[in-house]
Design a protein around this motif. Structure first.
Motif, PDB file in Angstrom:
ATOM      1  N   LEU A 259       0.804  -1.224   0.000  1.00  0.00           N
ATOM      2  CA  LEU A 259       0.000   0.000   0.000  1.00  0.00           C
ATOM      3  C   LEU A 259       0.837   1.274   0.000  1.00  0.00           C
ATOM      4  CD1 LEU A 259      -2.777  -0.946   2.600  1.00  0.00           C
ATOM      5  CD2 LEU A 259      -2.937  -0.985   0.111  1.00  0.00           C
ATOM      6  N   GLN A 260       2.146   1.157  -0.157  1.00  0.00           N
ATOM      7  CA  GLN A 260       2.986   2.346   0.041  1.00  0.00           C
ATOM      8  C   GLN A 260       2.651   3.460  -0.951  1.00  0.00           C
ATOM      9  OE1 GLN A 260       7.177   1.822  -0.790  1.00  0.00           O
ATOM     10  NE2 GLN A 260       6.788   0.009  -2.035  1.00  0.00           N
ATOM     11  N   ASP A 261       2.269   3.120  -2.189  1.00  0.00           N
ATOM     12  CA  ASP A 261       1.928   4.185  -3.148  1.00  0.00           C
ATOM     13  C   ASP A 261       0.666   4.918  -2.702  1.00  0.00           C
ATOM     14  OD1 ASP A 261       4.103   3.558  -4.685  1.00  0.00           O
ATOM     15  OD2 ASP A 261       2.996   2.246  -6.063  1.00  0.00           O
TER      16      ASP A 261
ATOM     17  N   GLY B 121      -0.825  11.040   1.683  1.00  0.00           N
ATOM     18  CA  GLY B 121      -0.122  11.670   2.800  1.00  0.00           C
ATOM     19  C   GLY B 121      -0.528  11.063   4.130  1.00  0.00           C
ATOM     20  N   ALA B 122      -0.804   9.765   4.130  1.00  0.00           N
ATOM     21  CA  ALA B 122      -1.332   9.095   5.314  1.00  0.00           C
ATOM     22  C   ALA B 122      -0.221   8.734   6.285  1.00  0.00           C
ATOM     23  CB  ALA B 122      -2.108   7.834   4.916  1.00  0.00           C
ATOM     24  N   SER B 123      -0.606   8.651   7.541  1.00  0.00           N
ATOM     25  CA  SER B 123       0.303   8.209   8.612  1.00  0.00           C
ATOM     26  C   SER B 123      -0.241   6.903   9.172  1.00  0.00           C
ATOM     27  CB  SER B 123       0.385   9.271   9.709  1.00  0.00           C
ATOM     28  OG  SER B 123       1.094   8.763  10.832  1.00  0.00           O
ATOM     29  N   ILE B 124       0.585   5.846   9.138  1.00  0.00           N
ATOM     30  CA  ILE B 124       0.192   4.526   9.628  1.00  0.00           C
ATOM     31  C   ILE B 124       1.072   4.170  10.817  1.00  0.00           C
ATOM     32  CG2 ILE B 124      -0.248   2.126   9.035  1.00  0.00           C
ATOM     33  CD1 ILE B 124      -1.821   4.037   7.299  1.00  0.00           C
ATOM     34  N   THR B 125       0.487   3.928  11.956  1.00  0.00           N
ATOM     35  CA  THR B 125       1.233   3.518  13.147  1.00  0.00           C
ATOM     36  C   THR B 125       0.627   2.234  13.686  1.00  0.00           C
ATOM     37  OG1 THR B 125      -0.188   4.825  14.602  1.00  0.00           O
ATOM     38  CG2 THR B 125       1.797   5.901  13.750  1.00  0.00           C
TER      39      THR B 125
ATOM     40  N   HIS C  27       4.686  -4.444  -4.688  1.00  0.00           N
ATOM     41  CA  HIS C  27       3.876  -5.569  -5.139  1.00  0.00           C
ATOM     42  C   HIS C  27       2.739  -5.055  -6.001  1.00  0.00           C
ATOM     43  CE1 HIS C  27       5.861  -8.192  -2.224  1.00  0.00           C
ATOM     44  NE2 HIS C  27       5.728  -7.198  -1.377  1.00  0.00           N
ATOM     45  N   ALA C  28       2.324  -5.886  -6.942  1.00  0.00           N
ATOM     46  CA  ALA C  28       1.147  -5.519  -7.738  1.00  0.00           C
ATOM     47  C   ALA C  28      -0.077  -5.506  -6.846  1.00  0.00           C
ATOM     48  CB  ALA C  28       0.943  -6.548  -8.858  1.00  0.00           C
TER      49      ALA C  28
END
Length: 344
Positions: A177-179, A185-189, A335-336
């Motif tokens: 999901l990095q793209d 501009g999300a922050s994931i913790t 990954h696709a």
């Protein structure tokens, strides 16, 4: 008064009867006691007979109830078997139908897009609109077929459960999901996550769908998503909390039904299958899923996974992230996108 009389002859030396003796005994109290005892005995026998009749009636009722319950249980077992068979047939039908639809649908999309490239702008404006409608409808149909196929695959998956390192699953999911994360501009913790028994692919899909929702359904602020886990008795309780637009309590159950949407496609794209997949995955693992609106805005999706003790070292390639409470997707793996990343 009650008396008893007893007598005996008095004889002389020759054995002749010379006189007689009579003894009178008062037995009033003894007679009264005997009467009381007899009455008590009769009363006890009456009670025994009455109790015996009651027990006989109760036993007949119990035997009847047992027979009726056995018939009911047999009926329920047959209905459960029929329902399980029907569900399996429906899942198989959905899988086959959606799988077999992919190829002709792909051909339709290809030719409609070819029409768009070759003839758009060369015909009148109405024809251009028709082509746009056809392309949009075909692409939406493809999304629905892909979502339905992903949904049916959850039920068809019969892989044996094993130790699943949720830290590693989350790491792979964040890489996928990095793209989308960078674009929003999300922050994931996240908190340290446990190792649980389950299917790593399905649990990855569960986390992915919930994180995609948190990223997509955001307000004016950049999306923030936090994944947590805590032990609750025999279960692990996971939570995926976001700062998005939130969900009203009235819709808390509806959103987990397949094809249910709370917003138009113009507002938020999607098929309405993602949360239905999440529900099916949680139940496949013996848990459940629900949503809790947050007071400060946003939603907290929570699901449970039975907490059978497993050895983290049994999982090949396990990494210890116990001290890393905030992880961002690394730049080295791409990954696709997978099918089934749908929205509520």
């Amino acid at each position: 008064m009650h008396l008893t009389v007893s007598g005996r002859p008095l004889r002389d030396e020759t054995g002749a009867v010379r006189a007689g003796g009579v003894i009178l005994r008062e037995i009033t109290e003894r007679r009264r006691a005997e009467q009381v005892l007899r009455a008590a005995h009769d009363e006890l026998e009456d009670r025994v007979r009455e109790r015996t009749r009651d027990l006989s009636r109760t036993n007949r009722l119990l035997r009847r109830e047992v027979r009726e319950r056995k018939r009911a249980e047999a009926g329920l077992a047959r209905r459960a078997e029929d329902l399980a068979r029907s569900n399996a047939e429906l899942e198989q039908f959905a899988y086959v139908a959606s799988h077999d639809l992919k190829e002709p649908l792909r051909m339709v999309i290809s030719y409609v897009q070819l029409l768009e490239r070759r003839y758009k702008g060369r015909l009148d404006s109405a024809a251009d609109d028709f082509i746009d409608f056809a392309v949009d409808g075909a692409l939406r149909m493809q999304d629905l077929v892909d979502g339905l196929l992903a949904y049916s695959r959850v039920g068809a998956a019969r892989r044996a459960f094993g130790p699943v390192d949720c830290e590693r699953v989350l790491e792979d999911t964040l890489s996928d999901l990095q793209d989308a994360i960078k674009e929003a501009g999300a922050s994931i913790t996240h908190d340290p996550l446990p190792t649980v028994p389950g299917d790593a692919t399905l649990l990855g899909d569960l986390l992915r769908n919930l994180m995609v929702n948190g990223i997509k359904f955001h307000g004016s602020d950049p999306p923030r998503v936090h994944i947590g886990a805590s032990r609750r008795g025999r279960d692990w309780l996971f939570s995926v909390t976001d700062n998005g637009i939130g969900i009203e309590r009235a819709h808390a159950d509806r959103i987990f039904a397949i094809f249910q949407r709370l917003h138009s496609r113009a507002q938020y794209p999607g098929t309405g299958i993602g949360l239905a997949i999440c529900k099916k995955i949680a139940e496949r693992h013996g848990g459940r899923i629900w949503v809790e609106p947050q007071r400060e805005g946003g939603s907290s999706f929570r699901f449970t996974i039975p907490a059978k003790e497993v050895n983290r070292n049994d999982y090949v390639g396990t990494k210890d992230h116990s001290t890393d409470a905030t992880r961002r997707p690394g730049p080295t793996r791409r990954h696709a996108p997978r099918e089934g990343v749908a929205a509520r």
